[in-house]
Design an enzyme around this catalytic site. Structure first.
Site, short mmCIF file in Angstrom:
data_model
loop_
_atom_site.label_atom_id
_atom_site.label_comp_id
_atom_site.label_asym_id
_atom_site.label_seq_id
_atom_site.Cartn_x
_atom_site.Cartn_y
_atom_site.Cartn_z
N GLU A 41 85.08 103.45 64.93
CA GLU A 41 86.41 103.53 65.57
C GLU A 41 86.82 104.99 65.59
O GLU A 41 86.55 105.75 64.65
CB GLU A 41 87.44 102.73 64.78
N CYS A 245 92.11 98.90 65.86
CA CYS A 245 93.41 98.90 66.54
C CYS A 245 93.39 99.76 67.80
O CYS A 245 94.20 99.56 68.70
CB CYS A 245 94.50 99.37 65.59
N ASN A 375 91.18 92.28 68.87
CA ASN A 375 90.99 92.85 67.54
C ASN A 375 92.15 92.43 66.66
O ASN A 375 93.27 92.87 66.87
CB ASN A 375 90.98 94.39 67.61
N GLU A 376 91.87 91.59 65.72
CA GLU A 376 92.84 91.09 64.75
C GLU A 376 94.24 90.94 65.36
O GLU A 376 95.26 91.32 64.77
CB GLU A 376 92.87 91.94 63.46
O1 AHR Z 1 89.55 100.03 60.09
C1 AHR Z 1 90.84 100.50 60.20
C2 AHR Z 1 91.77 99.51 60.87
O2 AHR Z 1 91.91 98.37 60.08
C3 AHR Z 1 91.32 98.98 62.20
O3 AHR Z 1 91.66 99.80 63.25
C4 AHR Z 1 92.03 97.69 62.30
O4 AHR Z 1 91.33 96.76 63.10
C5 AHR Z 1 92.19 97.24 60.88
O5 AHR Z 1 93.43 96.79 60.61
#
Ligand code: AHR
Length: 649
Positions: A41, A245, A375-376
């Site tokens: 990320e 995120c 994503n979550e």
């Molecule tokens: O890994 C860091 C963050 O943790 C990511 O962006 C998110 O998906 C999670 O909450």
């Protein structure tokens, strides 16, 4: 009795020789061949200023206060008027190189002085360069006033001494790309790049770029070689990207849209990074896919599920009211964008998007197998509606693609429950679980997946880490990973998170790999991941290792897998306690196995951790080792041991 069990085990081996598929009798168990991968990320300056090898910060004058309070088009730049030259510097947007890249600098030279006037860039915390190495410089310039203008470009050290330089003369009133290569004459951790105009007139300047020629696999627009190699050394089976995120973004307008990140870099759409800085998209989808291919990892792109991050507009994880959906009227186009991604990755060169991949230099398909959707995300009606719209179309048009759904940011709770219920109802093949917990949680929860319903969605443990970088943290994760192998029939993929963190620019701790401009250190967690990823197998065998005292103890964890390709049997022993433990290891059921083994041990004191000052405090130690068909082994306190027993040739 013992003889009978041995005979039975031999029959299992005969029915299931190492190169054929065993029946699911429980031992051995077929497990995922893709279990251990990485999650990249752009957080902690992982991309710009990190893995992406561009050395110029704010190269296209697109920084803004929206990216980060106090930033503007000239952040990272300094106006240079040495030697009595004078003129003016401004930022304009009227005639950009490309509408996607609206800002550019305008330099008006009224008096050249002794040295010319221009701009200086200080890179990302300085520009690191190495003596004898070549650097590729490029810039877009339009001569808006005056005739052609001589330009000098040079790298300088803190004393102003020139480390390498090039000169050229502008030739066009329209935007034109000028390029030069120079060799640097001195090692410098913190050089600056200076661009000086040496005649009266006015020029527009954009996309000022400097790359080392020495990038990973020598790719142009490539990756920082040492950092990329450190990731490649994990031998990941897959790489998830671009987040996190970052994917669903800070509001609908900030979602990561893959089409904005391909094509000529000057035409890509830069935007605010949800983690409080700027993403140039120079490291875009083509570069991600190519990196995966270069590492031998399967690409696993994650696209937004049509909704933005629930924490949009607020502090991270505080709020929960910011999720916004793409308007329904725009959803058909958005779904088409995801179908186009699959065509771009896998389609023939004769297809619209396959042709774009070919034009970028990759006529062969990238063999995309997995696509994550969401994503979550908060499991709301807006999310479910949009996810289902996307999923139904992808499933119908691309049954060969495994779609990965999402079940919230925690190992339990409302979004976890609702996410699983929804995924089960929709028969989503895989779901993405995330959790960051104390090391004790990982030790205590090794049975988590033992009871998962095998008829439901399989699991991608897409983000996990224990809170810390000590050896103890790494061992707690290693113990947990033995349980992932044990449950490799339900957990198909797993990736530690986050992967990279730049010193001084870290929004999230702990991370797996820390770096600055010139140094990298791998954490104990990295080595635990590496020992698992480099020692994966396709078959899991239970009851190969047993404590000599026969007492179950969650601080001791074991697994045994067989690698189909080499035929090697791999035993992993984790001791998260402060005591030695004697173990029985029984290899009698394996055929075609020799007595030679390679033993790798990661051990130290529980609190030990690596750092820039002590990068090798915790390091795996590799030795040759001999095994018999049935042997005793004493695990050291606080240790992860891998015994890789070589197959007979
Ligand atoms: O890994 C860091 C963050 O943790 C990511 O962006 C998110 O998906 C999670 O909450």
């Amino acid at each position: 009795m013992k003889k009978q069990i041995f005979a039975l085990a031999l029959i299992v081996e005969t029915i299931c020789p190492i190169h054929s598929q065993p029946k699911q009798t429980g031992n051995p168990k077929v497990i995922s061949p893709d279990l251990v991968g990485v999650f990249f990320e752009d957080i902690n300056y992982a991309a710009d200023g990190g893995l992406y090898a561009e050395l110029i910060q704010n190269r296209s004058f697109e920084y803004s206060p929206t990216d980060h309070g106090g930033w503007n088009s000239f952040t990272g730049w300094e106006y240079m008027t040495q030697g009595y030259g004078y003129g003016a510097l401004s930022v304009e947007t009227a005639s950009p190189v490309h509408p996607n890249n609206p800002h550019y600098a305008v330099l008006k030279v009224e008096e050249v002085g002794q040295e010319g006037i221009g701009l200086k860039n200080s890179g990302f915390d300085g520009i690191p360069v190495k003596a004898g190495e070549k650097y590729d410089f490029s810039v877009f310039i339009a001569q808006t006033d005056g005739s052609s203008m001589p330009i000098q470009v040079k790298l300088v050290n803190k004393k102003g001494e020139t480390l390498g330089e090039a000169t050229f003369t502008t030739t066009s009133k329209d935007w034109r790309k000028y390029a030069a290569t120079f060799t640097v004459n001195q090692n410098q951790d913190s050089a600056n790049l200076v661009l000086l105009a040496k005649a009266k007139g006015k020029i527009a300047i954009d996309m000022v770029s400097l790359f080392p020629q020495n990038t990973f696999k020598n790719r142009t627009n490539g990756l920082r070689a040492d950092l990329a190699q450190t990731i490649a050394d994990l031998k990941p089976k897959f790489m998830r990207f671009p987040g996190g995120c970052l994917v669903h973004g800070d509001g609908v307008g900030n979602m990561y849209r893959w089409k904005n990140t391909i094509g000529p870099v000057e035409q890509r759409v830069a935007q605010k990074n949800i983690w409080g800085y700027h993403q140039t998209a120079g490291l875009g989808y083509f570069e991600y896919f190519q990196f995966c291919e270069d590492m031998g990892a399967k690409p696993l792109p994650v696209v937004p599920a049509g909704v933005s991050c629930q924490n949009s507009g607020g502090t991270w994880r505080i709020g929960g009211t910011g999720q916004k959906g793409i308007p329904q009227a725009e959803m058909p186009d958005y779904i088409q964008e995801i179908l186009d991604l699959i065509e771009w990755a896998n389609g023939p060169v004769t297809s619209t998007w396959g042709a774009k991949r070919a034009a970028a230099g990759h006529p062969k398909p990238f063999h995309l197998e997995y696509v994550g959707i969401g994503n979550e995300d908060k499991i709301t009606p807006e999310f479910k509606e949009r996810f289902k719209m996307i999923y139904d179309v992808v499933k119908a048009k691309h049954p060969e693609i495994t779609v990965i759904g999402t079940v919230g940011p925690a190992p339990e709770g409302e979004d976890f429950e609702l996410g699983w219920k929804f995924a089960s109802k929709e028969n989503v093949p895989l779901v993405d679980e995330h959790y960051y917990m104390k090391p004790e949680w990982f030790i205590a929860n090794q049975k988590r997946y033992d009871t998962y319903d095998r008829s439901k969605s399989k699991v991608y443990l897409g983000e996990y880490a224990s809170w810390g970088n000590t050896l103890y943290n790494a061992l707690a994760e290693a113990a947990y990973m033995t349980s992932l192998e044990h449950n490799g029939d339900v957990v198909h993929l797993a990736s530690y998170a986050p992967l990279l963190a730049k010193a001084g620019h870290t929004q999230w701790n702990p991370d797996m790999i820390y770096f600055n401009n010139t140094a990298i250190y791998c954490t104990a967690n990295y080595y635990a991941q590496q020992l698992f990823s480099c020692n994966q197998g396709e078959y899991y065998y239970k009851n190969i290792v047993t404590p000599a005292n026969n007492k179950a103890d969650s601080t001791l964890a074991f697994s045994c897998v067989r690698d189909n390709k080499s035929g090697d049997v791999i035993i992993k022993l984790v001791n998260c306690s402060q005591s030695v433990h004697e173990l029985n290891i029984d290899l009698k059921q394996f055929n075609k196995l020799g007595s030679k083994a390679i033993r790798t041990v990661l051990t130290g004191s529980a609190d030990d951790k690596n750092s820039f000052e002590h990068p090798t405090k915790i390091m795996p130690v590799v030795t040759d080792f001999n095994v018999s068909r049935n042997f005793k082994y004493t695990t050291q306190p606080m240790s992860l041991t891998i015994i890789r027993v070589k197959a007979k040739k």
